[in-house]
Design a protein around this motif. Structure first.
Motif, PDB file in Angstrom:
ATOM      1  N   TRP A  71      37.365  39.002  36.548  1.00  0.00           N
ATOM      2  CA  TRP A  71      37.878  40.175  37.963  1.00  0.00           C
ATOM      3  C   TRP A  71      37.594  39.165  39.246  1.00  0.00           C
ATOM      4  O   TRP A  71      38.497  39.155  39.780  1.00  0.00           O
ATOM      5  CB  TRP A  71      38.441  41.589  37.429  1.00  0.00           C
ATOM      6  CG  TRP A  71      38.766  42.066  38.448  1.00  0.00           C
ATOM      7  CD1 TRP A  71      40.690  42.189  38.026  1.00  0.00           C
ATOM      8  CD2 TRP A  71      38.924  42.646  39.940  1.00  0.00           C
ATOM      9  NE1 TRP A  71      41.222  43.039  39.061  1.00  0.00           N
ATOM     10  CE2 TRP A  71      40.164  43.246  39.847  1.00  0.00           C
ATOM     11  CE3 TRP A  71      37.685  42.768  40.158  1.00  0.00           C
ATOM     12  CZ2 TRP A  71      40.277  43.666  41.319  1.00  0.00           C
ATOM     13  CZ3 TRP A  71      37.940  43.224  41.469  1.00  0.00           C
ATOM     14  CH2 TRP A  71      38.326  43.737  42.286  1.00  0.00           C
ATOM     15  N   MET A  72      36.503  40.016  39.249  1.00  0.00           N
ATOM     16  CA  MET A  72      36.107  39.257  40.707  1.00  0.00           C
ATOM     17  C   MET A  72      36.282  37.578  41.374  1.00  0.00           C
ATOM     18  O   MET A  72      36.394  36.640  42.249  1.00  0.00           O
ATOM     19  CB  MET A  72      34.486  39.361  41.157  1.00  0.00           C
ATOM     20  CG  MET A  72      34.290  41.045  41.104  1.00  0.00           C
ATOM     21  SD  MET A  72      35.227  41.867  42.657  1.00  0.00           S
ATOM     22  CE  MET A  72      34.484  41.009  43.972  1.00  0.00           C
ATOM     23  N   TYR A  75      40.517  37.230  41.484  1.00  0.00           N
ATOM     24  CA  TYR A  75      40.756  38.098  43.324  1.00  0.00           C
ATOM     25  C   TYR A  75      39.937  37.320  44.707  1.00  0.00           C
ATOM     26  O   TYR A  75      40.726  37.324  45.300  1.00  0.00           O
ATOM     27  CB  TYR A  75      39.947  38.998  42.908  1.00  0.00           C
ATOM     28  CG  TYR A  75      40.150  39.910  44.061  1.00  0.00           C
ATOM     29  CD1 TYR A  75      40.826  41.085  44.573  1.00  0.00           C
ATOM     30  CD2 TYR A  75      39.134  40.385  45.380  1.00  0.00           C
ATOM     31  CE1 TYR A  75      41.322  41.682  45.482  1.00  0.00           C
ATOM     32  CE2 TYR A  75      39.451  40.756  46.318  1.00  0.00           C
ATOM     33  CZ  TYR A  75      40.329  41.969  47.034  1.00  0.00           C
ATOM     34  OH  TYR A  75      40.468  42.170  47.584  1.00  0.00           O
ATOM     35  N   ARG A  79      43.144  35.721  46.676  1.00  0.00           N
ATOM     36  CA  ARG A  79      42.637  36.052  48.308  1.00  0.00           C
ATOM     37  C   ARG A  79      42.800  34.912  49.096  1.00  0.00           C
ATOM     38  O   ARG A  79      43.499  34.321  49.923  1.00  0.00           O
ATOM     39  CB  ARG A  79      41.809  36.815  48.373  1.00  0.00           C
ATOM     40  CG  ARG A  79      42.101  38.199  48.035  1.00  0.00           C
ATOM     41  CD  ARG A  79      42.273  38.890  48.688  1.00  0.00           C
ATOM     42  NE  ARG A  79      42.383  39.347  50.032  1.00  0.00           N
ATOM     43  CZ  ARG A  79      42.895  39.174  50.985  1.00  0.00           C
ATOM     44  NH1 ARG A  79      44.103  40.395  50.506  1.00  0.00           N
ATOM     45  NH2 ARG A  79      42.893  40.259  52.182  1.00  0.00           N
TER      46      ARG A  79
END
Length: 105
Positions: A71-72, A75, A79
């Motif tokens: 997930w990181m 993400y 971004r």
């Protein structure tokens, strides 16, 4: 000598673990030696790896940590893509010469 399990049969081997005599049906070869079925079962139990009581919880925690890492990564990539200027997507960035882009800034 007679077989320990079959009194009517003649023994053909002696188990090196328990030192008892057995017929051909009661012995088996394990690690280049002949052992009886009882000793073979004991050798098999001692060779098993120990299971942890919390192995299910540990696997669940590893799954959650892996999910968090994935997930990181998504993400951070999202971004970074949001920070790309809109001119890049409209291809106007590529149509202008480098001198015109410097003049606009």
């Amino acid at each position: 000598q007679r077989c320990r399990n079959h009194a009517q049969r003649e023994a053909v081997a002696r188990c090196p673990e328990c030192q008892r005599y057995f017929c051909r049906e009661c012995i088996t070869e394990h690690d280049d030696r002949v052992v009886c079925s009882v000793c073979l079962a004991q050798l098999g139990e001692s060779g098993k790896p120990k299971t942890w009581r919390m192995s299910g919880a540990r696997q669940g925690a590893q799954f959650l940590v892996g999910l968090l890492i994935i997930w990181m990564c998504f993400y951070v990539i999202g971004r970074a893509l949001l920070n790309v200027p809109s001119e890049f997507h409209e291809q106007s960035l590529w149509a202008a010469s480098p001198l015109e882009r410097l003049d606009d800034e």
